[in-house]
Design a protein around this motif. Sequence first.
Motif, mmCIF file in Angstrom:
data_model
loop_
_atom_site.group_PDB
_atom_site.id
_atom_site.type_symbol
_atom_site.label_atom_id
_atom_site.label_comp_id
_atom_site.label_asym_id
_atom_site.label_seq_id
_atom_site.Cartn_x
_atom_site.Cartn_y
_atom_site.Cartn_z
ATOM 1 N N ARG A 9 0.813 -1.219 0.000
ATOM 2 C CA ARG A 9 0.000 0.000 0.000
ATOM 3 C C ARG A 9 0.846 1.269 0.000
ATOM 4 N NH1 ARG A 9 -3.645 -0.969 5.074
ATOM 5 N NH2 ARG A 9 -3.617 1.286 4.977
ATOM 6 N N PHE A 10 2.162 1.133 0.194
ATOM 7 C CA PHE A 10 3.025 2.292 0.354
ATOM 8 C C PHE A 10 4.164 2.296 -0.657
ATOM 9 C CE2 PHE A 10 1.234 1.362 4.518
ATOM 10 C CZ PHE A 10 0.730 2.591 4.887
ATOM 11 N N LYS A 11 4.731 3.485 -0.851
ATOM 12 C CA LYS A 11 5.940 3.655 -1.657
ATOM 13 C C LYS A 11 7.110 3.773 -0.678
ATOM 14 C CE LYS A 11 7.890 6.589 -5.223
ATOM 15 N NZ LYS A 11 7.667 7.781 -6.058
ATOM 16 N N TRP A 12 8.140 2.953 -0.852
ATOM 17 C CA TRP A 12 9.250 2.871 0.090
ATOM 18 C C TRP A 12 10.529 3.461 -0.494
ATOM 19 C CZ3 TRP A 12 7.896 1.270 4.857
ATOM 20 C CH2 TRP A 12 6.688 0.611 4.978
ATOM 21 N N ALA A 13 11.327 4.089 0.374
ATOM 22 C CA ALA A 13 12.623 4.650 -0.013
ATOM 23 C C ALA A 13 13.526 4.640 1.212
ATOM 24 C CB ALA A 13 12.454 6.071 -0.532
ATOM 25 N N ALA A 14 14.819 4.759 0.996
ATOM 26 C CA ALA A 14 15.766 4.801 2.118
ATOM 27 C C ALA A 14 15.600 6.111 2.883
ATOM 28 C CB ALA A 14 17.194 4.676 1.608
ATOM 29 N N GLY A 15 15.674 6.012 4.206
ATOM 30 C CA GLY A 15 15.545 7.206 5.026
ATOM 31 C C GLY A 15 15.637 6.878 6.501
ATOM 32 N N SER A 16 15.076 7.760 7.326
ATOM 33 C CA SER A 16 15.109 7.614 8.778
ATOM 34 C C SER A 16 13.688 7.518 9.316
ATOM 35 C CB SER A 16 15.795 8.820 9.418
ATOM 36 O OG SER A 16 17.094 8.964 8.911
ATOM 37 N N CYS A 17 13.500 6.639 10.294
ATOM 38 C CA CYS A 17 12.188 6.438 10.910
ATOM 39 C C CYS A 17 12.017 7.393 12.089
ATOM 40 C CB CYS A 17 12.048 4.990 11.368
ATOM 41 S SG CYS A 17 10.472 4.633 12.176
ATOM 42 N N PHE A 18 10.917 8.134 12.096
ATOM 43 C CA PHE A 18 10.692 9.078 13.183
ATOM 44 C C PHE A 18 10.356 8.356 14.485
ATOM 45 C CE2 PHE A 18 6.235 8.246 13.122
ATOM 46 C CZ PHE A 18 5.726 8.780 14.282
ATOM 47 N N ARG A 19 9.782 7.161 14.406
ATOM 48 C CA ARG A 19 9.284 6.475 15.599
ATOM 49 C C ARG A 19 10.390 5.729 16.335
ATOM 50 N NH1 ARG A 19 6.739 1.559 17.001
ATOM 51 N NH2 ARG A 19 5.180 1.866 18.631
ATOM 52 N N CYS A 20 11.142 4.884 15.630
ATOM 53 C CA CYS A 20 12.193 4.102 16.288
ATOM 54 C C CYS A 20 13.576 4.732 16.122
ATOM 55 C CB CYS A 20 12.200 2.668 15.776
ATOM 56 S SG CYS A 20 12.714 2.484 14.050
ATOM 57 N N GLU A 21 13.646 5.774 15.297
ATOM 58 C CA GLU A 21 14.859 6.552 15.069
ATOM 59 C C GLU A 21 15.978 5.773 14.375
ATOM 60 O OE1 GLU A 21 15.949 8.501 18.718
ATOM 61 O OE2 GLU A 21 14.049 9.595 18.801
ATOM 62 N N ARG A 22 15.632 4.657 13.714
ATOM 63 C CA ARG A 22 16.650 3.944 12.942
ATOM 64 C C ARG A 22 16.977 4.761 11.700
ATOM 65 N NH1 ARG A 22 15.339 -1.901 11.541
ATOM 66 N NH2 ARG A 22 13.336 -1.013 10.983
ATOM 67 N N LEU A 23 18.241 4.699 11.287
ATOM 68 C CA LEU A 23 18.721 5.439 10.130
ATOM 69 C C LEU A 23 18.970 4.497 8.969
ATOM 70 C CD1 LEU A 23 21.366 7.603 12.016
ATOM 71 C CD2 LEU A 23 18.993 8.197 11.507
ATOM 72 N N ASP A 24 18.848 5.024 7.757
ATOM 73 C CA ASP A 24 19.164 4.286 6.539
ATOM 74 C C ASP A 24 18.398 2.959 6.448
ATOM 75 O OD1 ASP A 24 20.395 4.144 4.058
ATOM 76 O OD2 ASP A 24 22.074 2.980 4.838
ATOM 77 N N VAL A 25 17.081 3.039 6.632
ATOM 78 C CA VAL A 25 16.184 1.894 6.474
ATOM 79 C C VAL A 25 15.112 2.273 5.462
ATOM 80 C CG1 VAL A 25 16.540 0.975 8.785
ATOM 81 C CG2 VAL A 25 14.732 2.644 8.408
ATOM 82 N N GLU A 26 14.369 1.289 4.972
ATOM 83 C CA GLU A 26 13.258 1.601 4.081
ATOM 84 C C GLU A 26 12.144 2.248 4.898
ATOM 85 O OE1 GLU A 26 12.270 -2.119 2.049
ATOM 86 O OE2 GLU A 26 12.833 -1.069 0.217
ATOM 87 N N VAL A 27 11.694 3.420 4.441
ATOM 88 C CA VAL A 27 10.632 4.146 5.122
ATOM 89 C C VAL A 27 9.588 4.604 4.109
ATOM 90 C CG1 VAL A 27 12.096 4.956 7.021
ATOM 91 C CG2 VAL A 27 11.891 6.346 4.963
ATOM 92 N N THR A 28 8.446 4.980 4.633
ATOM 93 C CA THR A 28 7.389 5.535 3.807
ATOM 94 C C THR A 28 6.795 6.740 4.514
ATOM 95 O OG1 THR A 28 5.432 4.966 2.504
ATOM 96 C CG2 THR A 28 5.496 4.127 4.746
ATOM 97 N N VAL A 29 6.173 7.615 3.758
ATOM 98 C CA VAL A 29 5.522 8.786 4.340
ATOM 99 C C VAL A 29 4.236 8.332 5.017
ATOM 100 C CG1 VAL A 29 4.445 11.008 3.854
ATOM 101 C CG2 VAL A 29 6.461 10.298 2.565
ATOM 102 N N ILE A 30 4.057 8.715 6.285
ATOM 103 C CA ILE A 30 2.833 8.348 6.992
ATOM 104 C C ILE A 30 2.028 9.570 7.426
ATOM 105 C CG2 ILE A 30 3.709 6.129 7.765
ATOM 106 C CD1 ILE A 30 4.057 7.493 10.560
ATOM 107 N N GLY A 31 2.522 10.739 7.121
ATOM 108 C CA GLY A 31 1.812 11.958 7.480
ATOM 109 C C GLY A 31 2.736 13.149 7.412
ATOM 110 N N SER A 32 2.292 14.227 8.008
ATOM 111 C CA SER A 32 3.116 15.431 8.053
ATOM 112 C C SER A 32 2.843 16.172 9.347
ATOM 113 C CB SER A 32 2.823 16.337 6.854
ATOM 114 O OG SER A 32 1.475 16.755 6.889
#
Length: 61
Positions: A9-32
């Motif tokens: 259901r989502f488009k994924w790209a490398a980035g940082s997770c705001f929730r768990c704070e992991r870096l350089d993982v696949e992430v998706t936009v969940i809001g703003s």
Amino acid sequence: MKPQQLWQRFKWAAGSCFRCERLDVEVTVIGSIAVGDVEVEIHACRKCVFRLEQLHWALVG
């Protein structure tokens, strides 16, 4: 819903997770979030998206 169905259901790209704070993982936009005139996207990794989905259904049901 199985995880694979959720991931599709989502488009994924490398980035940082705001929730768990992991870096350089696949992430998706969940809001703003907006502060004043500045709005930024919030990204979450697969693990956190799955957990947020679980929380959503627990609160709705």
